[in-house]
Design an enzyme around this catalytic site. Structure first.
Site, PDB file in Angstrom:
ATOM      1  CG  HIS A  69      43.304  37.196  33.224  1.00  0.00           C
ATOM      2  ND1 HIS A  69      44.227  36.725  32.316  1.00  0.00           N
ATOM      3  CD2 HIS A  69      42.243  36.350  33.151  1.00  0.00           C
ATOM      4  CE1 HIS A  69      43.753  35.653  31.727  1.00  0.00           C
ATOM      5  NE2 HIS A  69      42.550  35.400  32.209  1.00  0.00           N
ATOM      6  CD  GLU A 116      41.134  33.832  36.881  1.00  0.00           C
ATOM      7  OE1 GLU A 116      40.979  32.728  36.321  1.00  0.00           O
ATOM      8  OE2 GLU A 116      40.777  34.911  36.362  1.00  0.00           O
ATOM      9  CG  HIS A 117      45.548  32.244  34.217  1.00  0.00           C
ATOM     10  ND1 HIS A 117      45.703  31.400  33.134  1.00  0.00           N
ATOM     11  CD2 HIS A 117      44.429  32.970  33.964  1.00  0.00           C
ATOM     12  CE1 HIS A 117      44.735  31.612  32.261  1.00  0.00           C
ATOM     13  NE2 HIS A 117      43.949  32.571  32.748  1.00  0.00           N
ATOM     14  CD  GLU A 129      42.527  33.696  28.871  1.00  0.00           C
ATOM     15  OE1 GLU A 129      41.384  33.969  29.291  1.00  0.00           O
ATOM     16  OE2 GLU A 129      43.484  33.441  29.638  1.00  0.00           O
TER      17      GLU A 129
END
Length: 416
Positions: free
Chosen positions: A46, A49-50, A126
């Protein structure tokens, strides 16, 4: 009809031409996610991906966004437990622009250390936002209760400590190991011909790929922990989720369990919605879902209700499960579910974005090409008896986990 091209590196293209649309959707699907991570690197897929959107050798973060918006295209990405996807949707005239930009992210991201430190705080925010969302937290805890800290039990976002520990070298090493052409599928759907699609995949992806060196890893089969997790928070609602046995994503009962979930808790006419919300007024939000992973699956039920109504709502869930086991679904319900799935399939064929996603995930996770006629044929072979078998498979036996998030309950969740 879905077409396929396998390039010398091992990279796969799946393609669906849609002559009656003006859009083209492109998706690059990679088999990375929390299901395949370890405790030490949980969250890296994840975070990677950022970081893909934080600058390449030819574009900074603003230019990535600006170049896409200048042509009116949408580009985004997501990470799930079993795959990560980078995708775009644009007019057909901008197809090549999108192919070039997505390839730029994947092959030429710099993972700048200054940008990394900034993005670490973003991802930690997040994580904190997710922990402040009772439903998200309840479901994360449910997967942990069912799987423990293994495979799908790990959070997609990872842990704060892991995020803070990631280095630039970690990202380059992860990309080199996992963003292997043998671990990737490119899915294209829309108003473009197959030859052009192959040419541009070759130009922007295959040309930047090394020969696949992917070695299949024999992962330890995750044995469900089947625990219960109680999380006390000062909330106005009690958030309660149940996990039961499910099936993996290559199981031929996938359609049957999806039909069962739809009828039991998937829509406004489903049994859980009608009984718990409409008839008894016990909850605003109640639903069921079937999750499929590489070697296992889990069937879940979630409801949010006031603490004083929690015990009654739980009793109603148990009552509905018992009724399902005793009487099954009616022929009318069974017919309704088939029509819902057939409609969803037909509508997906009219959207380049939906068809791109469906074809890409099917090829990556099941090693199959999407075939509408085959899907309809499989649907006709699902009988009401097979749904009854799925009901028993899911709900009979010592195979339940529970997650509770809210104020201290006046009952023991282990006794539910």
């Amino acid at each position: 009809m879905t077409l396929e091209q396998i390039f010398p590196s091992g990279l796969r293209l799946v393609f669906n031409q849609m002559k009656n649309t003006r859009s083209v959707s492109v998706g690059v699907f990679i088999k990375v996610g929390s299901e395949y991570e370890s405790s030490d690197n949980n969250g890296i897929a994840h975070f990677m991906e950022h970081m893909m959107f934080k600058g390449t050798s030819k574009r900074n973060a603003f230019q990535i966004a600006d170049d896409m918006e200048k042509i009116g295209a949408r580009m985004n990405a997501y990470t799930s437990k079993n795959h990560t996807a980078y995708y775009s949707v644009s007019l057909d005239e901008h197809f090549e622009n999108c192919m070039e930009m997505i390839s730029d992210l994947i092959y030429f991201s710099k993972y700048d250390e200054i940008e990394m430190e900034k993005e670490k705080t973003v991802v930690i925010e997040e994580i904190q936002m997710s922990e402040d969302d009772p439903e998200d937290l309840c479901m994360d805890k449910l997967f942990y209760a069912w799987y423990g800290n293994e495979g799908p039990g790990r959070r997609i976002l990872g842990t704060k400590d892991n995020i803070n520990s990631f280095t630039q070298k970690n990202l380059f090493d992860f990309r080199d190991a996992e963003y292997d052409p043998g671990n990737m599928v490119i899915s294209i759907a829309g108003n473009v011909d197959f030859e052009k699609a192959k040419d541009l995949v070759n130009k922007y992806f295959e040309a930047n790929s090394r020969l696949s060196s992917l070695v299949p890893i024999l992962r330890k089969k995750v044995i469900p922990a089947k625990e219960s997790v109680l999380t006390i928070k000062p909330l106005e609602q009690a958030n309660i989720a149940f996990a039961y046995r499910g099936i993996d994503y290559i199981d031929d009962r996938t359609l049957a369990i999806n039909m069962m979930s739809s009828l039991f808790g998937g829509g406004m006419s489903s049994r859980l919605f009608q009984s718990i919300r409409e008839t008894l007024g016990l909850a605003y939000n109640v639903y069921s879902s079937a999750y499929n992973f590489s070697d296992s699956g889990v069937f879940t039920i979630y409801l949010g209700t006031s603490p004083e109504k929690a015990h009654k709502a739980i009793s109603e869930v148990k009552k509905q499960i018992q009724m399902l086991l005793e009487k099954g679904f009616s022929p009318e319900e069974f017919s309704k579910s088939k029509e819902q799935i057939k409609t969803a399939l037909v509508l997906s064929l009219e959207s380049s974005s939906s068809l791109m996603r469906m074809s890409g995930k099917r090829a990556l996770l099941k090693n199959e090409l999407f075939d509408y006629d085959l899907e309809l044929d499989l649907l006709t072979k699902v009988t009401i008896e097979k749904l009854h078998e799925i009901n028993e498979y899911v709900f009979i036996g010592d195979n339940k986990s529970i997650s509770y998030v809210g104020k201290e309950p006046d009952f023991r969740i282990e006794e539910i």
